[in-house]
Design an enzyme around this catalytic site. Structure first.
Site, PDB file in Angstrom:
ATOM      1  N   ASP A 167      13.962   8.630 -32.366  1.00 15.54           N
ATOM      2  CA  ASP A 167      15.425   8.648 -32.345  1.00 15.54           C
ATOM      3  C   ASP A 167      15.974   7.254 -32.075  1.00 15.54           C
ATOM      4  O   ASP A 167      15.301   6.393 -31.494  1.00 15.54           O
ATOM      5  CB  ASP A 167      15.941   9.640 -31.300  1.00 15.54           C
ATOM      6  CG  ASP A 167      15.357   9.402 -29.914  1.00 15.54           C
ATOM      7  OD1 ASP A 167      14.131   9.238 -29.804  1.00 15.54           O
ATOM      8  OD2 ASP A 167      16.137   9.350 -28.939  1.00 15.54           O
TER       9      ASP A 167
ATOM     10  N   GLU B 240      14.296  10.254 -26.615  1.00 17.27           N
ATOM     11  CA  GLU B 240      14.376   9.262 -25.540  1.00 17.27           C
ATOM     12  C   GLU B 240      15.805   8.772 -25.323  1.00 17.27           C
ATOM     13  O   GLU B 240      16.226   8.539 -24.179  1.00 17.27           O
ATOM     14  CB  GLU B 240      13.443   8.091 -25.862  1.00 17.27           C
ATOM     15  CG  GLU B 240      13.187   7.154 -24.684  1.00 17.27           C
ATOM     16  CD  GLU B 240      14.100   5.935 -24.650  1.00 17.27           C
ATOM     17  OE1 GLU B 240      13.927   5.108 -23.747  1.00 17.27           O
ATOM     18  OE2 GLU B 240      14.993   5.815 -25.520  1.00 17.27           O
TER      19      GLU B 240
END
Length: 428
Positions: free
Chosen positions: A90, A156
């Site tokens: 991400d 994250e």
């Protein structure tokens, strides 16, 4: 030229292939939040791993966001050192891309020689370069005696515990390298935890009752939860000042351990005395502290402050800490990582760096937090080591030095070949 040296040289000669892989990853807008959008990017990672001979495990952490873990079995599993390479798929929000000089989801070479695109530094660059290093080792016939695990995890950026989910699934190794943004420094980190502190009255009083709760002779034992939360905030400020004086850790500026009262929510209507108030705090702590210890310390301090108040001692604050997602639960944990400077894994990585770049690496502390702390929390020795400058992470026109990507891949190739061919002797 031996096979390892040939693989390292090939990384530089074929760097356009590395940039091509990075470009494919950048083209997938895995922005978090909103997240739930990593399916295509993770499919690309899974395909690359399979081509390299990895067995691939893929499972949903959240709908639309899968973890991908590849395992390349060693020729002597259990007898040689195993390794985890970990990174998150991400990327940070883009916002209004009108402020970008270059398109955020297309890898673009700028006039300054740097490559631009969301995630080049944080941290698709680290993922792509690590994969390419493995590819060159495989193509040049470099055998690994120990198991190699490659983890592409989700979440994250939004405090979603993709790395924790991989650990809980049973993936462990003798050492882990989190290839997040560190400008090729080898780093440990402090930790972060968020928490909710709530004060709630058992009764809801009309605004007209306020005079009876605060004036002599009113004889109503009531209080505003908002006003009582002010005492909690004052106690947290007192504790924060105490920490700044009494705690320290090398590599961190004094007072880096902070308690931020980030969000406050309370009351129901102007016609009522507030019967509920919640405070959302963000706490930064040092590498030699655990979030469990920090929770105990804060709760004990706040409870002592509450016990000194005639209303709060009967209606003490409650606490909710952390969480596996800032999106789903409005809570997160990033455990700390106290770097073991004597660990043979770090020594091997430092040696690989010196062999490739001709100078010792900088070994220090990251001023931010990453998933690296989850490995330490699980008892897996780890280090943060990746390409890209931290100031580029989350930035408009995020960019990276392409030469640093190449250097990182070369160091990783040397390290993988060394560590995964090191015989296990005792612990570590």
């Amino acid at each position: 030229m031996d096979r390892i040296a040939a693989a390292v040289e090939a990384i530089a000669q074929r760097k356009k292939e590395l940039f091509g892989l990075l470009g494919e990853l950048i083209a997938h807008p895995t922005v978090s939040p909103p997240a739930r959008n990593s399916t295509e990017a993770q499919s690309l990672i899974a395909r690359e791993l399979q081509r390299l001979g990895f067995t691939v495990d893929r499972w949903p952490v959240f709908p639309g966001d899968d973890n991908v873990v590849g395992r390349l079995p060693g020729t002597s599993p259990g007898k040689a050192k195993s390794l985890i390479i970990n990174g998150h798929i991400d990327v940070a929000e883009v916002g209004d891309d009108a402020g970008w000089t270059y398109p955020p989801f297309a890898l673009t070479e700028g006039g300054d020689g740097r490559w631009y695109g969301r995630g080049v530094a944080d941290m698709k660059g680290g993922l792509a370069a690590s994969l390419f290093a493995i590819k060159m080792l495989r193509e040049h016939g470099v055998k690994l005696a120990g198991d190699l695990l490659f983890q592409s995890v989700i979440g994250e950026e939004a405090g979603e515990a993709g790395t924790l989910a991989a650990i809980e699934r049973g993936y462990r190794a003798d050492y882990a390298v989190v290839v997040d943004t560190s400008d090729l420094h080898m780093q440990g980190q402090g930790g972060v935890i968020t928490g909710w502190i709530t004060i709630e009255s058992p009764t809801t009083l009309h605004d007209g009752m306020r005079a009876k709760t605060i004036h002599a002779g009113g004889r109503v034992h009531g209080a505003s939860a908002i006003e009582k939360m002010m005492k909690v905030i004052a106690s947290l400020q007192e504790l924060e000042r105490h920490w700044a004086v009494m705690k320290a850790y090398p590599g961190f500026a004094p007072g880096s351990n902070t308690i931020n009262p980030a969000v406050i929510e309370g009351g129901r209507h102007a016609a009522f005395i507030a019967d509920r108030c919640s405070l959302w705090i963000t706490v930064h702590f040092y590498p030699n502290e655990s979030h469990e210890d920090i929770i105990r310390e804060i709760e004990e301090h706040v409870r002592r402050a509450a016990a000194a108040d005639v209303w709060l001692r009967e209606h003490p604050p409650t606490f909710r800490w952390g969480g596996r997602s800032m999106i789903e639960e409005r809570g997160e944990i990033f455990p700390s990582l106290e770097l073991d400077r004597d660990h043979p894994g770090l020594s091997a990585l430092q040696t690989a760096y010196e062999q490739q770049l001709g100078q010792p690496p900088k070994t220090d502390m990251s001023p931010t937090v990453t998933d690296a702390g989850w490995f330490a929390h699980a008892g897996i020795p780890a280090v943060l080591f990746g390409p890209g400058e931290l100031e580029q992470a989350h930035a408009v026109d995020e960019s990276i030095d392409p030469q640093q990507l190449v250097q990182f891949a070369q160091v990783m190739a040397r390290f993988i070949a060394s560590w995964c061919n090191t015989e296990k002797v005792g612990k570590g």
